[in-house]
Design an enzyme around this catalytic site. Structure first.
Site, PDB file in Angstrom:
ATOM      1  N   GLU A 129      -9.619   9.612   4.679  1.00  0.00           N
ATOM      2  CA  GLU A 129     -10.442   8.184   5.666  1.00  0.00           C
ATOM      3  C   GLU A 129      -9.887   7.923   7.225  1.00  0.00           C
ATOM      4  OE1 GLU A 129      -8.725   5.010   3.740  1.00  0.00           O
ATOM      5  OE2 GLU A 129      -9.639   5.521   1.627  1.00  0.00           O
TER       6      GLU A 129
ATOM      7  N   TYR B 262     -12.988   2.810  -3.924  1.00  0.00           N
ATOM      8  CA  TYR B 262     -12.320   1.542  -4.789  1.00  0.00           C
ATOM      9  C   TYR B 262     -13.411   0.573  -5.286  1.00  0.00           C
ATOM     10  CZ  TYR B 262      -8.188   3.653  -3.501  1.00  0.00           C
ATOM     11  OH  TYR B 262      -6.492   4.525  -3.736  1.00  0.00           O
TER      12      TYR B 262
ATOM     13  N   GLN C 167       3.648   6.728   2.979  1.00  0.00           N
ATOM     14  CA  GLN C 167       4.187   5.792   1.827  1.00  0.00           C
ATOM     15  C   GLN C 167       4.986   6.376   0.753  1.00  0.00           C
ATOM     16  OE1 GLN C 167      -1.020   6.439   0.909  1.00  0.00           O
ATOM     17  NE2 GLN C 167       0.308   4.137   0.695  1.00  0.00           N
TER      18      GLN C 167
HETATM   19  C1  GBH Z   1      -6.989   3.754   0.329  1.00  0.00           C
HETATM   20  O1  GBH Z   1      -7.381   2.907   1.686  1.00  0.00           O
HETATM   21  C2  GBH Z   1      -5.553   5.034   1.392  1.00  0.00           C
HETATM   22  O2  GBH Z   1      -5.880   5.947   1.164  1.00  0.00           O
HETATM   23  C3  GBH Z   1      -3.921   4.943   0.547  1.00  0.00           C
HETATM   24  O3  GBH Z   1      -3.695   5.962   1.665  1.00  0.00           O
HETATM   25  C4  GBH Z   1      -4.538   3.313   0.050  1.00  0.00           C
HETATM   26  O4  GBH Z   1      -2.593   3.325  -0.219  1.00  0.00           O
HETATM   27  C5  GBH Z   1      -5.250   3.206  -0.439  1.00  0.00           C
HETATM   28  O5  GBH Z   1      -6.398   3.217  -0.660  1.00  0.00           O
HETATM   29  C6  GBH Z   1      -4.631   1.536  -1.106  1.00  0.00           C
HETATM   30  O6  GBH Z   1      -5.010   1.027  -0.413  1.00  0.00           O
HETATM   31  O7  GBH Z   1     -12.813  -3.939   0.004  1.00  0.00           O
HETATM   32  O8  GBH Z   1     -11.784  -5.817   1.522  1.00  0.00           O
HETATM   33  O9  GBH Z   1     -10.991  -3.954   1.580  1.00  0.00           O
HETATM   34  C7  GBH Z   1      -8.562   2.050   1.034  1.00  0.00           C
HETATM   35  C8  GBH Z   1      -8.818   1.684   2.495  1.00  0.00           C
HETATM   36  C9  GBH Z   1      -9.745  -0.190   0.869  1.00  0.00           C
HETATM   37  C10 GBH Z   1     -10.348   0.682   2.592  1.00  0.00           C
HETATM   38  C11 GBH Z   1     -11.268  -0.902   0.870  1.00  0.00           C
HETATM   39  C12 GBH Z   1     -11.917   0.064   2.795  1.00  0.00           C
HETATM   40  C13 GBH Z   1     -12.980  -2.057   1.773  1.00  0.00           C
HETATM   41  C14 GBH Z   1     -13.370  -3.174   2.606  1.00  0.00           C
HETATM   42  N1  GBH Z   1     -10.276   1.190   1.674  1.00  0.00           N
HETATM   43  N2  GBH Z   1     -11.962  -1.477   2.012  1.00  0.00           N
HETATM   44  S1  GBH Z   1     -12.098  -4.601   0.910  1.00  0.00           S
END
Ligand code: GBH
Length: 510
Positions: free
Chosen positions: A189, A327, A46
């Site tokens: 992850e 998140y 990234q």
């Molecule tokens: C992380 O992934 C990564 O480790 C990182 O590299 C990335 O840049 C960062 O987050 C931002 O994306 O809520 O609709 O997407 C997080 C990935 C986000 C996967 C939430 C599962 C749930 C469904 N996760 N997602 S939704």
């Protein structure tokens, strides 16, 4: 399916901080333990760029981004050439810990064989630079950039051969950097690697699996690779190097849908628990309990591989602490027989999502980030307590990522990222609430130090506390960078009673 709007009427808003008269000027100071670890995080593909320099081999993200994404990581933040400037900036912000990942194809260009000296030299220089600036490195071995050769020859994580390959790669890293790196994360992850990489095809290598078999098989191999790497560390390196090793898992919080006037229905509560097990328990149960959750075994049948007794022994206890990336949150309900319906994913019958028999819903009153993800600090509090209750990780919980994307078309907009400040402040306050109730949280890393390559969305989404101008590579700290500086300096957050996302948060009546 119940729509989000019809749910809203039944949900009772709750004020996050109880008491007081609602005056916006009241501020509470939330103090953290003296040894609490604050930092920021990034990942190799990234930010590094320099895709064809220093003897680096190709990764599956080079291939996938060229074929299927709006942008590539060819240049990214050019961190490979600008790491000294980036470390100096970190130091000037008072940041004392930094989580980054090592690019496997820089160390082993084809995924096997001896270490590439130039790749090793880059990470030596980065680590030494961090230490010289008083910054502690925490290192992820695998943040998704698998050497392309392993994908081509073995089908990537679908191939059992990748397990010994990862073990060999991990050993090279421990041997080269373990004298100075004292915190290791095997995987970032694995959920994303498997679900997005081998289920929906949104991530490299872009494979899909309607029945979910590839999702569970790739997950099985990630777990075995994790256990093998940890075993190598513990037997060959930990006695002398005295570091800690763990894994980072990601999960949303799933809140069972409830109406204000009735108790949560048992089937919705079960669905919420099930969905959290599919997200987190899939990996955490083998690591803390020695096998997959019962519920998964029952619903997945032979599509979910089995561990041998020997593998169970190797897996159980194979993480010194729990790394958690968080998140967002959803309301969820039981979807009965086999459907998965979601406001964020594609509806699916069967497969990894269908197996969960759940429906994810959003709340119209929730604020959204530029990713469309809901801002729900109290969901973070509940998730941390859930992790504490189910696993009680001996070395505690490290929040290895939390943050948000904000639309920042100009530098002027970026440096006034009030939304991100409110987001981070809200989530850190919620984490504090969880700690007061017994969650053993030992660290927090904001995602991300820099705006960077947001995978299949390229550079359109900005997560950084530092702005990157991709034309000039100029770095500019945002308000959120100054916010984090002051949190680190005071080891506390200030929580205003009228904080956005707090009083505005909606929550069902428990
Ligand atoms: C992380 O992934 C990564 O480790 C990182 O590299 C990335 O840049 C960062 O987050 C931002 O994306 O809520 O609709 O997407 C997080 C990935 C986000 C996967 C939430 C599962 C749930 C469904 N996760 N997602 S939704």
């Amino acid at each position: 399916m119940q729509t989000a709007v019809s749910i809203a009427k039944h949900l009772v808003p709750r004020t996050f901080v109880e008491g007081g008269d609602g005056a916006g000027s009241e501020v509470t100071t939330l103090k953290f333990p003296a040894d609490f670890v604050w930092g920021t995080a990034t990942a190799s593909y990234q930010i590094e760029g320099a895709w064809d320099e220093g003897g680096r081999g190709l990764s599956i993200w080079d291939t996938f981004s060229r074929a299927s994404c709006p942008d590539t990581g060819d240049v990214a933040c050019d961190h490979f050439h600008r790491y000294q400037e980036d470390v100096k900036l970190m130091q000037s912000l008072g940041l004392k810990n930094y989580r980054f990942s090592i690019s496997w194809p820089r160390i082993q260009p084809t995924g096997r064989g001896p270490a590439n000296a130039e790749g090793v030299a880059f990470y030596h220089a980065l680590i030494d630079c961090l230490l010289a600036h008083g910054i502690t490195p925490l290192v992820t071995l695998y943040h998704w950039d698998l050497p392309q050769a392993l994908e081509t020859e073995h089908g990537g994580w679908l191939g059992r051969e990748v397990v010994p390959a990862f073990e060999e790669y991990a050993r090279l890293c421990f041997a080269a950097f373990g004298d100075r790196v004292k915190t290791w994360l095997t995987f970032n992850e694995p959920w994303c690697t498997c679900v997005l990489g081998y289920g929906t095809g949104e991530h490299a290598p872009g494979a899909t699996s309607a029945d979910g078999a590839k999702v569970y098989l790739s997950g099985h191999h990630c777990l075995l690779a994790h256990a093998a790497a940890v075993d190598v560390y513990r037997r060959e390196f930990q006695p002398a190097q005295r570091g800690a090793i763990g894994i980072t898992l990601n999960a949303n919080w799933n809140e069972p849908l409830a109406h204000s006037d009735v108790a949560i229905a048992a089937n919705h509560r079960d669905a919420a628990e099930r969905m959290t097990l599919w997200a987190l328990g899939w990996f955490a149960d083998p690591i803390w309990k020695g096998d997959y959750p019962e519920e998964m075994r029952a619903r997945c049948g032979p599509r979910l591989p089995s561990f041998t007794e020997e593998e169970k022994v190797l897996l159980k206890g194979s993480s010194d602490f729990l790394g958690l990336n968080h998140y967002s949150s959803d309301f969820v309900q039981d979807s009965g027989d086999g459907d998965f319906i979601s406001h964020w994913g594609k509806p699916s019958k069967g497969g990894y999502f269908g197996d969960q028999h759940g429906t994810a819903l959003t709340h119209p009153a929730w604020a959204r980030t530029d990713m469309g993800w809901s801002v729900v600090p109290w969901g973070f509090e509940k998730l941390l307590l859930w992790c504490q209750r189910r696993y009680s990780p001996a070395g505690g919980i490290y929040v290895t990522e939390n943050g948000c994307a904000v639309a920042e078309p100009t530098k002027e907009a970026a440096i006034k990222d009030d939304f991100r400040v409110a987001f981070l402040n809200g989530y850190v306050a919620a984490m504090h609430q969880a700690m007061e109730q017994g969650a053993d949280v030992r660290g927090y890393f904001a995602w991300s130090f820099l705006d960077n390559f947001e995978w299949s969305l390229g550079y359109s989404k900005r997560f950084g506390i530092v702005r990157v101008d991709y034309d000039t590579q100029e770095r500019t700290p945002k308000a959120s960078a100054r916010w984090l500086s002051s949190v680190v300096a005071s080891n506390a957050v200030q929580l205003a009673r009228d904080a956005r996302f707090m009083d505005a948060a909606t929550m069902h009546a428990a």
